[in-house]
Write a protein that holds these residues in place. Structure first.
Motif, short mmCIF file in Angstrom:
data_model
loop_
_atom_site.label_atom_id
_atom_site.label_comp_id
_atom_site.label_asym_id
_atom_site.label_seq_id
_atom_site.Cartn_x
_atom_site.Cartn_y
_atom_site.Cartn_z
N TYR A 199 6.84 -12.63 9.41
CA TYR A 199 6.53 -11.22 9.16
C TYR A 199 7.43 -10.30 9.99
CZ TYR A 199 2.18 -12.62 6.83
OH TYR A 199 1.24 -13.16 5.98
N ALA A 200 7.69 -10.68 11.23
CA ALA A 200 8.56 -9.85 12.08
C ALA A 200 9.96 -9.76 11.48
CB ALA A 200 8.61 -10.42 13.49
N ARG A 201 10.48 -10.87 10.98
CA ARG A 201 11.80 -10.87 10.36
C ARG A 201 11.78 -10.06 9.06
NH1 ARG A 201 15.84 -9.81 8.67
NH2 ARG A 201 17.67 -11.07 8.33
N MET A 202 10.70 -10.16 8.30
CA MET A 202 10.57 -9.38 7.08
C MET A 202 10.59 -7.89 7.40
SD MET A 202 7.46 -9.30 4.25
CE MET A 202 7.50 -11.03 3.92
N ALA A 203 9.89 -7.51 8.46
CA ALA A 203 9.84 -6.09 8.86
C ALA A 203 11.22 -5.59 9.25
CB ALA A 203 8.84 -5.89 10.00
N VAL A 204 11.98 -6.43 9.96
CA VAL A 204 13.35 -6.04 10.33
C VAL A 204 14.20 -5.88 9.07
CG1 VAL A 204 15.47 -6.85 11.46
CG2 VAL A 204 13.28 -7.04 12.64
N GLY A 205 14.11 -6.86 8.18
CA GLY A 205 14.92 -6.82 6.97
C GLY A 205 14.58 -5.65 6.06
N LEU A 206 13.29 -5.30 6.00
CA LEU A 206 12.86 -4.19 5.15
C LEU A 206 12.89 -2.85 5.88
CD1 LEU A 206 9.87 -5.95 3.36
CD2 LEU A 206 12.15 -5.47 2.42
N GLY A 207 13.04 -2.90 7.19
CA GLY A 207 13.14 -1.68 7.97
C GLY A 207 11.82 -1.00 8.27
N ASN A 208 10.70 -1.65 7.95
CA ASN A 208 9.41 -1.00 8.18
C ASN A 208 8.29 -2.04 8.19
OD1 ASN A 208 6.85 0.37 7.44
ND2 ASN A 208 8.17 2.18 7.40
N PRO A 209 7.49 -2.07 9.26
CA PRO A 209 6.40 -3.06 9.33
C PRO A 209 5.29 -2.81 8.30
CG PRO A 209 6.33 -1.59 11.22
CD PRO A 209 7.59 -1.28 10.49
N ILE A 210 5.07 -1.56 7.94
CA ILE A 210 4.03 -1.25 6.95
C ILE A 210 4.44 -1.78 5.58
CG2 ILE A 210 2.71 0.59 5.83
CD1 ILE A 210 2.15 0.30 8.85
N ILE A 211 5.70 -1.58 5.21
CA ILE A 211 6.20 -2.08 3.92
C ILE A 211 6.18 -3.61 3.92
CG2 ILE A 211 8.22 -2.19 2.38
CD1 ILE A 211 6.67 0.48 2.35
N ALA A 212 6.56 -4.22 5.04
CA ALA A 212 6.52 -5.68 5.14
C ALA A 212 5.10 -6.20 4.94
CB ALA A 212 7.07 -6.14 6.48
N THR A 213 4.14 -5.55 5.55
CA THR A 213 2.74 -5.95 5.39
C THR A 213 2.29 -5.77 3.95
OG1 THR A 213 2.33 -5.33 7.69
CG2 THR A 213 0.39 -5.59 6.28
N LEU A 214 2.65 -4.65 3.35
CA LEU A 214 2.30 -4.39 1.96
C LEU A 214 2.87 -5.47 1.04
CD1 LEU A 214 1.12 -2.55 -0.25
CD2 LEU A 214 3.30 -1.33 -0.24
N ILE A 215 4.13 -5.80 1.22
CA ILE A 215 4.75 -6.81 0.37
C ILE A 215 4.12 -8.18 0.62
CG2 ILE A 215 6.91 -8.08 -0.01
CD1 ILE A 215 8.33 -5.35 0.23
N ALA A 216 3.82 -8.50 1.87
CA ALA A 216 3.17 -9.77 2.18
C ALA A 216 1.84 -9.89 1.46
CB ALA A 216 2.98 -9.92 3.69
N PHE A 217 1.05 -8.81 1.47
CA PHE A 217 -0.25 -8.86 0.81
C PHE A 217 -0.14 -8.81 -0.70
CE2 PHE A 217 -1.86 -8.33 5.03
CZ PHE A 217 -3.07 -9.01 5.00
N LEU A 218 0.91 -8.17 -1.23
CA LEU A 218 1.15 -8.20 -2.68
C LEU A 218 1.48 -9.62 -3.13
CD1 LEU A 218 3.15 -4.90 -3.30
CD2 LEU A 218 0.86 -5.46 -4.13
N ILE A 219 2.33 -10.30 -2.36
CA ILE A 219 2.67 -11.69 -2.68
C ILE A 219 1.42 -12.57 -2.60
CG2 ILE A 219 3.97 -13.72 -1.89
CD1 ILE A 219 6.19 -11.68 -1.03
N ALA A 220 0.63 -12.38 -1.55
CA ALA A 220 -0.60 -13.16 -1.40
C ALA A 220 -1.56 -12.89 -2.55
CB ALA A 220 -1.27 -12.83 -0.06
N THR A 221 -1.67 -11.63 -2.97
CA THR A 221 -2.55 -11.28 -4.09
C THR A 221 -2.08 -11.95 -5.38
OG1 THR A 221 -3.13 -9.17 -3.06
CG2 THR A 221 -3.49 -9.35 -5.44
N CYS A 222 -0.78 -11.93 -5.62
CA CYS A 222 -0.24 -12.60 -6.81
C CYS A 222 -0.51 -14.11 -6.76
CB CYS A 222 1.25 -12.34 -6.95
SG CYS A 222 1.65 -10.63 -7.37
N ALA A 223 -0.29 -14.71 -5.60
CA ALA A 223 -0.48 -16.16 -5.46
C ALA A 223 -1.94 -16.55 -5.68
CB ALA A 223 0.00 -16.62 -4.08
N ILE A 224 -2.87 -15.85 -5.06
CA ILE A 224 -4.27 -16.23 -5.22
C ILE A 224 -4.78 -15.87 -6.61
CG2 ILE A 224 -5.38 -14.15 -4.27
CD1 ILE A 224 -6.40 -17.83 -3.65
N SER A 225 -4.20 -14.84 -7.22
CA SER A 225 -4.56 -14.51 -8.61
C SER A 225 -4.14 -15.65 -9.54
CB SER A 225 -3.90 -13.21 -9.04
OG SER A 225 -4.39 -12.13 -8.29
N LEU A 226 -2.95 -16.18 -9.32
CA LEU A 226 -2.47 -17.30 -10.12
C LEU A 226 -3.38 -18.52 -9.94
CD1 LEU A 226 -0.32 -18.40 -12.05
CD2 LEU A 226 1.03 -19.02 -10.02
#
Length: 152
Positions: A28-55
């Motif tokens: 997550y820390a690396r994702m936040a660096v790559g995306l430039g924002n910890p809030i966006i990184a968290t949002l994307i992480a939870f979007l991916i998790a939502t898609c995975a558990i939905s599947l």
């Protein structure tokens, strides 16, 4: 499958889960660096998790809950999701500053201390399990172990 094998498998799965949790903070820390924002990184992480558990729910054909049952649940039930968001955000900020091991150890200390309180007072509709001297000693040893690793 014999009970001993089942318990061993569950224990191995729990250990693997712990190893994966330790990987989350740096990821997550690396994702936040790559995306430039910890809030966006968290949002994307939870979007991916939502898609995975939905599947998973779709593939396993899990039935949707009865909305009457959902409405009768205590309001504090919904805090679990917010706790997940908090933990991801804290890991994004803490892991680069503390390191993975100190962060995880501090999380474990918090988990043990809080879980003893939850059990002792029967919070979250749990059965009351009074804290005894052995549990307090165990928690103290974990704290000492965490301090030894953090102070390395």
């Amino acid at each position: 499958m014999p009970t001993g094998w089942l318990i061993s498998g569950v224990m191995v799965a729990a250990i693997l889960g712990g190893a994966l949790i330790a990987a989350q903070g740096p990821i997550y820390a690396r994702m936040a660096v790559g995306l430039g924002n910890p809030i966006i990184a968290t949002l994307i992480a939870f979007l991916i998790a939502t898609c995975a558990i939905s599947l998973v729910a779709i593939l396993t054909r899990v039935p949707m809950p009865d909305m009457r049952a959902v409405r009768t649940m205590p309001p504090w039930i919904w805090l679990g999701a917010l706790i997940g968001v908090y933990q991801v955000l804290v890991s994004i900020f803490a892991v680069p500053r503390l390191g993975v091991a100190p962060f995880i150890l501090l999380v474990i200390v918090g988990q043990i201390c809080a879980s003893l309180l939850y059990d002792h007072f029967g919070l979250f509709d749990l059965k009351i399990r009074p804290v005894n001297v052995q549990a307090m000693l165990g928690a103290t040893l974990v704290l000492i172990g965490a301090l030894l690793v953090i102070g390395r």
